[in-house]
Design a protein around this motif. Structure first.
Motif, PDB file in Angstrom:
ATOM      1  N   ARG A 419       0.832  -1.201   0.000  1.00 39.25           N
ATOM      2  CA  ARG A 419       0.000   0.000   0.000  1.00 39.25           C
ATOM      3  C   ARG A 419       0.871   1.257   0.000  1.00 39.25           C
ATOM      4  NH1 ARG A 419      -4.176   1.135   4.592  1.00 39.25           N
ATOM      5  NH2 ARG A 419      -5.342   2.867   3.675  1.00 39.25           N
ATOM      6  N   ILE A 420       1.958   1.191   0.746  1.00 37.85           N
ATOM      7  CA  ILE A 420       2.887   2.334   0.773  1.00 37.85           C
ATOM      8  C   ILE A 420       3.422   2.593  -0.626  1.00 37.85           C
ATOM      9  CG2 ILE A 420       5.173   3.072   1.585  1.00 37.85           C
ATOM     10  CD1 ILE A 420       4.047   2.873   4.186  1.00 37.85           C
ATOM     11  N   ASN A 421       3.876   1.537  -1.285  1.00 34.00           N
ATOM     12  CA  ASN A 421       4.439   1.695  -2.629  1.00 34.00           C
ATOM     13  C   ASN A 421       3.388   2.189  -3.618  1.00 34.00           C
ATOM     14  OD1 ASN A 421       7.121   1.055  -2.135  1.00 34.00           O
ATOM     15  ND2 ASN A 421       6.724  -1.151  -2.269  1.00 34.00           N
ATOM     16  N   GLU A 422       2.159   1.675  -3.474  1.00 35.39           N
ATOM     17  CA  GLU A 422       1.079   2.120  -4.376  1.00 35.39           C
ATOM     18  C   GLU A 422       0.823   3.609  -4.242  1.00 35.39           C
ATOM     19  OE1 GLU A 422      -1.663  -1.918  -4.573  1.00 35.39           O
ATOM     20  OE2 GLU A 422      -2.369  -0.171  -3.431  1.00 35.39           O
ATOM     21  N   ARG A 423       0.872   4.081  -3.007  1.00 35.18           N
ATOM     22  CA  ARG A 423       0.554   5.499  -2.795  1.00 35.18           C
ATOM     23  C   ARG A 423       1.717   6.424  -3.134  1.00 35.18           C
ATOM     24  NH1 ARG A 423      -4.394   6.247  -0.067  1.00 35.18           N
ATOM     25  NH2 ARG A 423      -5.684   4.943  -1.404  1.00 35.18           N
ATOM     26  N   LEU A 424       2.928   5.923  -2.990  1.00 30.94           N
ATOM     27  CA  LEU A 424       4.080   6.789  -3.231  1.00 30.94           C
ATOM     28  C   LEU A 424       4.637   6.661  -4.638  1.00 30.94           C
ATOM     29  CD1 LEU A 424       6.096   6.410   0.118  1.00 30.94           C
ATOM     30  CD2 LEU A 424       4.456   8.195  -0.516  1.00 30.94           C
ATOM     31  N   GLY A 425       4.333   5.545  -5.292  1.00 29.30           N
ATOM     32  CA  GLY A 425       4.918   5.305  -6.611  1.00 29.30           C
ATOM     33  C   GLY A 425       6.336   4.773  -6.497  1.00 29.30           C
ATOM     34  N   THR A 426       6.632   4.123  -5.365  1.00 22.46           N
ATOM     35  CA  THR A 426       7.989   3.613  -5.109  1.00 22.46           C
ATOM     36  C   THR A 426       8.003   2.095  -5.209  1.00 22.46           C
ATOM     37  OG1 THR A 426       7.376   3.655  -2.778  1.00 22.46           O
ATOM     38  CG2 THR A 426       8.689   5.485  -3.587  1.00 22.46           C
ATOM     39  N   ASP A 427       9.181   1.492  -5.028  1.00 21.33           N
ATOM     40  CA  ASP A 427       9.248   0.028  -4.947  1.00 21.33           C
ATOM     41  C   ASP A 427      10.130  -0.377  -3.763  1.00 21.33           C
ATOM     42  OD1 ASP A 427      11.544   0.963  -6.011  1.00 21.33           O
ATOM     43  OD2 ASP A 427      11.463  -0.239  -7.858  1.00 21.33           O
ATOM     44  N   MET A 428       9.755   0.138  -2.581  1.00 23.55           N
ATOM     45  CA  MET A 428      10.516  -0.194  -1.377  1.00 23.55           C
ATOM     46  C   MET A 428      10.275  -1.654  -0.996  1.00 23.55           C
ATOM     47  SD  MET A 428      10.129   2.974   1.271  1.00 23.55           S
ATOM     48  CE  MET A 428       9.007   4.102   0.484  1.00 23.55           C
ATOM     49  N   THR A 429      11.294  -2.239  -0.353  1.00 17.71           N
ATOM     50  CA  THR A 429      11.138  -3.598   0.156  1.00 17.71           C
ATOM     51  C   THR A 429      10.686  -3.539   1.617  1.00 17.71           C
ATOM     52  OG1 THR A 429      13.408  -3.628   0.924  1.00 17.71           O
ATOM     53  CG2 THR A 429      13.006  -4.423  -1.321  1.00 17.71           C
ATOM     54  N   ASP A 430      10.251  -4.696   2.149  1.00 21.42           N
ATOM     55  CA  ASP A 430       9.859  -4.782   3.565  1.00 21.42           C
ATOM     56  C   ASP A 430      11.027  -4.350   4.440  1.00 21.42           C
ATOM     57  OD1 ASP A 430       7.580  -5.838   2.513  1.00 21.42           O
ATOM     58  OD2 ASP A 430       8.126  -7.928   2.967  1.00 21.42           O
ATOM     59  N   GLU A 431      12.235  -4.754   4.044  1.00 21.41           N
ATOM     60  CA  GLU A 431      13.414  -4.440   4.849  1.00 21.41           C
ATOM     61  C   GLU A 431      13.636  -2.930   4.906  1.00 21.41           C
ATOM     62  OE1 GLU A 431      13.415  -6.953   2.469  1.00 21.41           O
ATOM     63  OE2 GLU A 431      13.094  -8.333   4.159  1.00 21.41           O
ATOM     64  N   GLU A 432      13.458  -2.277   3.762  1.00 22.39           N
ATOM     65  CA  GLU A 432      13.656  -0.829   3.749  1.00 22.39           C
ATOM     66  C   GLU A 432      12.670  -0.131   4.677  1.00 22.39           C
ATOM     67  OE1 GLU A 432      14.849   1.113  -0.286  1.00 22.39           O
ATOM     68  OE2 GLU A 432      13.909  -0.814  -0.777  1.00 22.39           O
ATOM     69  N   ILE A 433      11.427  -0.615   4.671  1.00 22.44           N
ATOM     70  CA  ILE A 433      10.418  -0.016   5.558  1.00 22.44           C
ATOM     71  C   ILE A 433      10.832  -0.221   7.013  1.00 22.44           C
ATOM     72  CG2 ILE A 433       7.992  -0.085   6.268  1.00 22.44           C
ATOM     73  CD1 ILE A 433       7.764   0.569   3.449  1.00 22.44           C
ATOM     74  N   ALA A 434      11.284  -1.429   7.312  1.00 13.17           N
ATOM     75  CA  ALA A 434      11.683  -1.738   8.686  1.00 13.17           C
ATOM     76  C   ALA A 434      12.825  -0.828   9.124  1.00 13.17           C
ATOM     77  CB  ALA A 434      12.100  -3.208   8.793  1.00 13.17           C
ATOM     78  N   ILE A 435      13.762  -0.599   8.223  1.00 12.25           N
ATOM     79  CA  ILE A 435      14.907   0.266   8.557  1.00 12.25           C
ATOM     80  C   ILE A 435      14.420   1.691   8.839  1.00 12.25           C
ATOM     81  CG2 ILE A 435      16.967   1.368   7.570  1.00 12.25           C
ATOM     82  CD1 ILE A 435      17.499  -1.386   6.178  1.00 12.25           C
ATOM     83  N   ILE A 436      13.487   2.160   8.033  1.00 18.07           N
ATOM     84  CA  ILE A 436      12.957   3.515   8.237  1.00 18.07           C
ATOM     85  C   ILE A 436      12.276   3.620   9.600  1.00 18.07           C
ATOM     86  CG2 ILE A 436      11.144   5.107   7.459  1.00 18.07           C
ATOM     87  CD1 ILE A 436      11.955   4.320   4.555  1.00 18.07           C
ATOM     88  N   LEU A 437      11.481   2.606   9.949  1.00 16.81           N
ATOM     89  CA  LEU A 437      10.782   2.638  11.244  1.00 16.81           C
ATOM     90  C   LEU A 437      11.782   2.664  12.394  1.00 16.81           C
ATOM     91  CD1 LEU A 437       7.857   0.146  10.529  1.00 16.81           C
ATOM     92  CD2 LEU A 437       7.755   2.649  10.628  1.00 16.81           C
ATOM     93  N   LYS A 438      12.864   1.904  12.236  1.00 12.93           N
ATOM     94  CA  LYS A 438      13.896   1.898  13.279  1.00 12.93           C
ATOM     95  C   LYS A 438      14.549   3.269  13.405  1.00 12.93           C
ATOM     96  CE  LYS A 438      14.934  -3.013  13.110  1.00 12.93           C
ATOM     97  NZ  LYS A 438      15.571  -3.920  12.126  1.00 12.93           N
ATOM     98  N   LYS A 439      14.843   3.863  12.268  1.00  9.74           N
ATOM     99  CA  LYS A 439      15.432   5.203  12.301  1.00  9.74           C
ATOM    100  C   LYS A 439      14.532   6.173  13.056  1.00  9.74           C
ATOM    101  CE  LYS A 439      18.108   5.369   7.986  1.00  9.74           C
ATOM    102  NZ  LYS A 439      18.159   5.979   6.653  1.00  9.74           N
ATOM    103  N   LEU A 440      13.223   6.045  12.831  1.00  7.88           N
ATOM    104  CA  LEU A 440      12.276   6.946  13.474  1.00  7.88           C
ATOM    105  C   LEU A 440      12.175   6.675  14.976  1.00  7.88           C
ATOM    106  CD1 LEU A 440       9.466   6.915  10.788  1.00  7.88           C
ATOM    107  CD2 LEU A 440      10.595   8.976  11.638  1.00  7.88           C
ATOM    108  N   GLY A 441      12.701   5.523  15.402  1.00  9.21           N
ATOM    109  CA  GLY A 441      12.601   5.154  16.802  1.00  9.21           C
ATOM    110  C   GLY A 441      11.206   4.650  17.160  1.00  9.21           C
ATOM    111  N   PHE A 442      10.468   4.127  16.169  1.00 10.59           N
ATOM    112  CA  PHE A 442       9.130   3.585  16.408  1.00 10.59           C
ATOM    113  C   PHE A 442       9.260   2.078  16.591  1.00 10.59           C
ATOM    114  CE2 PHE A 442       6.734   6.984  13.652  1.00 10.59           C
ATOM    115  CZ  PHE A 442       7.259   7.985  14.463  1.00 10.59           C
TER     116      PHE A 442
END
Ligand SMILES: [Zn+2]
Lengths: 808, 344
Positions: A419-442
């Motif tokens: 859903r994230i990729n559909e809305r952004l027009g990106t092709d992120m992987t699950d791992e990339e999302i996980a890394i972003i969440l970690k960076k955010l401290g969530f």
């Protein structure tokens, strides 16, 4: 929000990034850095010095000769500051130092005495005036005694600091604290946040034995903690704290107040310190204010309260307007020894109402209004206690008094990679999302592409998928989003017929020599009722006034474009621009009811005004002043282009010349007027002769639904007959024309006035009007007899109707 | 007779050559070629001649006539040409004197900018929609996810007429109205230009009345990258191919995620200068993905439809593009200001 980078470094490793590149990263990720402020210009070779001795200069009254220990050596320095004295720790620029303004310090002789350096004021170190505390604005700056001679004075004074000015959007109130900014920077740089130490040693005596707490309005105050700190010694706060406060734009006052401000900036949690001895009781009661209750706030203003306001009281009278400002009665002073420290959560709306009502915008209210982090209230209180113990000699009592009905749970938001990729027009992987969440401290639980994210309570702005979409997108980087074009079915864009016509009309006016003006829709009530076309006047019950205008000048919605346009002409005339032709296409606003309750009627009108010379060719002595027939001609040209049959009838309109104004009609519908502005009104506006029209463009556009059909170019010649008539001068050309048209028969295609004569060759009171009559039958050549028959009918008709005579 | 004819020819030709006026030529024509002329007279005496001589003399007489007539025509053409030349000489004017000025009008700079923006988006398949300037609180705020107690309402202090009616603070209500009209079941692709009003004191950078152009695209599967692509295309066409764009996160109540768009500075090409406050970038517009609550309120199912919206200020764009230094110039209608932008 002003963020000192030296302060920020305490919580997050800035990895040695220069302020500019850090600012750029922060801006690109979501918080705009609006500026970088350097506390001081760059200096070198500036150290701490100990003034070992200070004696009068033998030959100069105002100079002192000082022996200053700067660590590895002792320098003799001649100093002119009035406040220099032996035993001080001061800031010394050694020989070789470069001060702001490229001021190089060298060995020198002053009135015969050797001087090896300079003792500096803050200003001399390049500190911007606004950062210099008032008490040291005159003279040198004296450092606290615990600093070491020879140490780097710039660092000590936080002069190597850069301050970022953050432009926070209303949703990012989490960044109204150093910790919030630290979390943001940590996410950007992918590093950890180091939280402040909040460990406090508390004595056995309990706060709960000293003070009671009743919260009568839990809906407005779901959390209240009161700490008691004894043995307080009020004095200046430590140099580093003062430096940070100054950098954040807050003037240091004393250690107690400074500590509450420091923690407010550090945690984003407003605190309030009461002097417990003057609090007035040993019972805190939080309640809604009574209707018509009053209190005196810290600024010595008496405040009228209502039941919408939340107050902290001593059981009797208010001691603080909750979240906005403390009361004068329990203010911390130099003699305060026991502090009652409040750490609370107040309802954002209640604080907003109170701060708005009293016009009090404080650092505290700004934070409460936007919603503070419920999980930081108590920690901030502890932090303040720790600092009061360390820097104000405080003894903290254990067991603070707490009222707690606050929801401190974390919201859960689920996101999926697809859903994230559909809305952004990106092709992120699950791992990339996980890394972003970690960076955010969530924190999150991951199940394949599904993430259940626990939103930290510091981020009050995140509550649904789209909010998380933004978090992921900004950490991913808006720069990294691809450029795509919409995949949806292609549509033909375009203007509607009416929009095209509007452009056509504007182009026509411009071709006719008029410049487009744009004036204000809001005018004075007086002007709103000026030069109103009769058909508008007939519909408008009253001009529409704003409920709370900022000025009478822009208080009322216009009913005509003309008054403000006349104002524009006057503006130009006053600047020696005398020959003007303006048009404007815009909306007027009509209320059909006395008291406005529904949206007014908005009508598109076209207005124009001309004044001065219209055509001039000076070396040929040609000069043509704008006149009625110029402005009328422009209007007629428009009607011709739009295939509109309009008629003009003399009329009287307030503000218009009574003999030079015509109403414009299409059939029986009045669509506006044209004429000369009344000389009196011209004078009011400081105008010369000015000619105007105001017409209903909406009507013209609506009427012009159909494309003009193709008319065959006639193959047969036109036959022209002229008729010259003598009539009373009161008979109008329009009336005669009307009579000719009705009586001429179908072959007459056009009538043109080609001569008007009044004068000696005619009887007094008479005038002669001559017309070309153009006859045409598209199918055949006309015979003289047919034309003659029509001509005779016309002649009889005008003789009957207007007592016209053929001019001989 | 033959000699007489040749004599006459010579005599006539000499006279023609000497003639200086058209009148003189006419006299010569009449006197030599006329019915009473000497040639006719010679021919009358032909009766005395022998039948062999007659055709010879007749032919000669015709040749003489012809020669004289030709010479007359040539001379006439010469004289006429001379006369014309003389006449043109007297008609000479000073072509360096100024011409007669034509009264020319022209559009207001804001109109030029708005129409240019309109045309660019029309080219990308957008329609142009307009709406009322006096709006309801619902369309101006609530339908755009700005409920009554929303703190962001502080950002746009407004001119209220009644508790429920106000001068619109942006053109976004036109978007809400259009979505409502389309009843949640067809794509919306529109821009809405128009006048907007805010409670600001007029000064060099604030105006209580100004202009906005906002855009909206709602369809199935609209992506944030589409917003980036469309705005990029707009920026390059409007500001120039060499300009770069940059999106930054921002906040608007009616979009999530929200963006602000910068274009690279024209003056320093991103190096940093005083025009761009040393950043290399200039803020041009705001936008974002339409907030799901806004879609919902307009009857679009946010799980099926998504969209983007953006908005920009033509005054600001004009100030950047042309270096206009005071926003009040747009509304005082100083003719010296207006005229500058009537040029191509
Ligand atoms: Zn630049």
């Amino acid at each position: 929000m002003l963020v000192s980078l030296n302060w920020l470094k305490n919580y997050v490793d800035l990895q040695g990034l220069p302020p500019e590149s850090l600012a750029d990263k922060i801006t690109k990720t979501g918080i705009e850095v609006e500026g970088i402020d350097y506390v001081a210009a760059k200096s070198t070779n500036v150290v701490v010095g100990y003034v070992e001795s200070c004696e009068k200069h033998p030959d100069a009254d105002k100079l002192n000769v000082c022996q200053v220990n700067v660590g590895e050596e002792t320098l003799q320095i001649v100093c002119g500051a009035p406040n220099v004295a032996a035993g001080q720790k001061v800031v010394v620029a050694k020989p070789g130092a470069v001060l702001p303004g490229n001021f190089k310090i060298k060995k020198a002789k002053l009135r015969g005495v050797e001087s090896n350096g300079m003792i500096c004021s803050l200003q001399e170190l390049g500190i911007v005036e606004k950062f210099v505390p008032k008490d040291v604005a005159e003279g040198i700056f004296v450092l606290p005694n615990d600093v070491e001679a020879g140490a780097d004075a710039l660092q000590l004074l936080n002069l190597d600091d850069a301050i970022l000015e953050l432009g926070l959007t209303p949703n990012r109130s989490d960044a109204l604290s150093m910790l919030g900014v630290a979390y943001e920077v940590a996410a950007i740089l992918d590093v950890d946040v180091k939280l402040p130490d909040t460990s406090v040693s508390m004595i056995e005596a309990k706060a709960t034995d000293e003070v009671g707490l009743t919260v009568d309005a839990p809906e407005l105050n779901p959390y209240y903690a009161a700490f008691v700190i004894k043995d307080i010694k009020v004095g200046p706060s430590p140099l580093w704290m003062r430096n940070y406060l100054i950098a954040a734009g807050i003037r240091p006052i004393n250690n107690v107040v400074d500590i509450t401000n420091y923690v407010l900036l550090e945690y984003g949690q407003p605190l309030h310190a009461f002097d417990f001895d003057t609090f007035g009781s040993d019972e805190i009661v939080v309640r809604r204010a009574k209707q018509n209750e009053t209190m005196t706030t810290l600024d010595d203003q008496t405040r009228d309260l209502t039941t919408d306001h939340l107050v902290i009281t001593n059981g009797q009278e208010p001691t603080a307007l909750a979240g906005v400002m403390g009361g004068a009665n329990a203010e911390v002073s130099d003699t305060t020894t026991t502090v009652l420290l409040e750490a609370a959560y107040f309802d954002p709306k209640a604080v907003r109402i109170a701060s708005k009502h009293h016009g009090l915008r404080s650092e505290s209210s700004a934070r409460f209004e936007k919603g503070i982090d419920p999980n930081r209230v108590y920690a901030a209180g502890l932090r303040a206690c720790q600092l009061l113990a360390a820097h104000a000699n405080g003894t903290v009592l254990s067991d603070p008094v707490i009222f707690d009905r606050l929801d401190k749970s974390e919201k859960q938001v689920t996101i999926e990679t697809t859903r994230i990729n559909e809305r952004l027009g990106t092709d992120m992987t699950d791992e990339e999302i996980a890394i972003i969440l970690k960076k955010l401290g969530f924190t999150f639980e991951q199940d394949g592409e599904k993430f259940d994210v626990a939103i930290p309570t510091r981020r009050q702005d995140i509550s649904q998928f789209e909010d998380m979409l933004e978090e992921v997108a900004r950490i991913y980087g808006y720069d990294h989003l691809p450029y795509t074009l919409p995949q949806g079915a292609a549509q033909a864009g375009g203007l509607t017929k009416a929009q095209e016509l509007k452009r056509f009309v504007k182009n026509y006016f411009e071709g006719a020599g008029l410049k487009e003006a744009i004036t204000y829709s809001l005018t004075t009530t007086n002007r709103a009722q000026m030069l109103v076309s009769p058909e508008i006047k007939a519909q408008s019950v009253t001009p529409i006034r704003l409920a709370m205008p900022m000025s009478e000048e822009h208080s009322t919605l216009r009913l005509s474009i003309l008054p403000e346009m006349l104002d524009s002409l006057a503006y130009n005339l006053a600047r020696k621009q005398a020959n003007l032709g303006y048009y404007e296409v815009g909306t007027v606003f009509i209320s059909e009811e006395e008291k406005v309750t529904k949206q007014p009627k908005e009508l598109l009108r076209a207005g124009a005004a001309v004044t001065g010379e219209w055509l001039a060719h000076p070396w040929q002595q040609e000069k043509k002043a704008a006149d009625f027939f110029l402005i009328k001609g422009i209007l007629e040209g428009l009607f011709d282009r739009l295939h509109v049959d309009a008629t003009f009838e003399p009329t009287k309109i307030d503000g218009m010349h009574p003999g030079r104004t015509a109403i414009v009609k299409v059939g029986h519908t009045v669509i506006g007027f044209v004429g000369q502005v009344h000389p009196k009104l011209q004078k009011d506006f400081d105008l010369k002769d000015t000619f105007v029209f105001d017409i209903d463009l909406e009507y013209l556009i609506e009427q012009h639904e159909n494309e003009p059909s193709f008319n065959k170019i006639p193959r047969f010649p036109t036959v022209t007959r002229d008729i010259a008539l003598v009539v009373d001068e009161t008979v109008s050309a329009g009336d005669i024309q009307q009579t000719i048209e009705t009586n001429a028969g179908p072959l007459l295609k056009e009538i043109q006035v080609f001569d008007l004569y009044q004068g000696d060759r005619l009887e007094a009171g008479k005038k002669s009007l001559a017309f070309h009559l153009l006859y045409l039958d598209p199918e055949r050549t006309l015979t003289d007899d047919e034309v003659e028959a029509s001509y005779q009918t016309i002649l009889t008709a005008v003789q009957d109707a207007h007592k016209a005579e053929l001019r001989s | 007779m033959k000699e007489r004819l040749q004599e006459l020819q010579q005599e006539a030709l000499d006279k023609v050559n000497e003639a200086t006026t058209l009148e003189a030529l006419q006299t010569i024509r009449v006197s030599y070629l006329g019915k009473k002329g000497p040639i006719t007279e010679v021919l009358r005496g032909m009766g005395k001649l022998s039948p062999e001589e007659r055709p010879v003399i007749g032919e000669l007489a015709n040749k003489v006539r012809e020669a004289i007539a030709n010479q007359l025509d040539n001379k006439k053409a010469d004289l006429e040409a001379q006369a014309l030349e003389k006449k043109l000489e007297t008609e000479k004017i000073d072509v360096t004197l100024p011409g007669r000025p034509v009264s020319v009008g022209g559009p207001h700079l804001l109109t030029s900018i708005v129409e240019e923006i309109e045309d660019l988006f029309i080219g990308m398949g957008f329609e142009v929609r307009e709406g009322p300037e006096v709006e309801t609180d619902y369309y101006n705020f609530e339908a755009l996810n700005l409920p009554k107690d929303h703190p962001a309402r502080d950002m746009q202090d407004s001119f209220y007429i009644t508790e429920d009616l106000l001068l619109r603070t942006h053109t976004s209500p036109v978007q809400a109205r259009t979505m409502n009209e389309y009843k949640g079941n067809k794509p919306v692709k529109m821009i809405c230009p128009g006048k907007v009003y805010r409670r600001d004191t007029d000064d060099a950078t604030h105006s209580h009345q100004f202009t906005q152009v906002e855009g909206l695209y709602v369809d199935k599967d609209v992506r944030m990258s589409d917003l980036k692509g469309v705005l990029n295309q707009f920026a390059k066409q409007f500001f120039g191919e060499e300009r770069e764009i940059r999106l930054r996160p921002s906040f608007f109540p009616f979009t999530e995620p929200s963006v602000e768009m910068d274009i690279s500075c024209k003056v320093c090409h991103g190096e940093g200068c005083s025009v761009c406050k040393q950043t290399g970038w200039i803020e041009i517009l705001g936008g974002g993905m339409v907030h799901p609550r806004v879609l919902e309120m307009a009857g679009y199912d946010p799980t099926v439809y998504s969209g983007f919206a953006f908005g920009m200020g033509p005054e600001r764009i004009a100030m950047l593009k042309y270096g206009v230094d005071d926003i009040r110039h747009f509304y005082t209608n100083d003719v010296r200001f207006l005229k500058q932008y009537h040029k191509a």
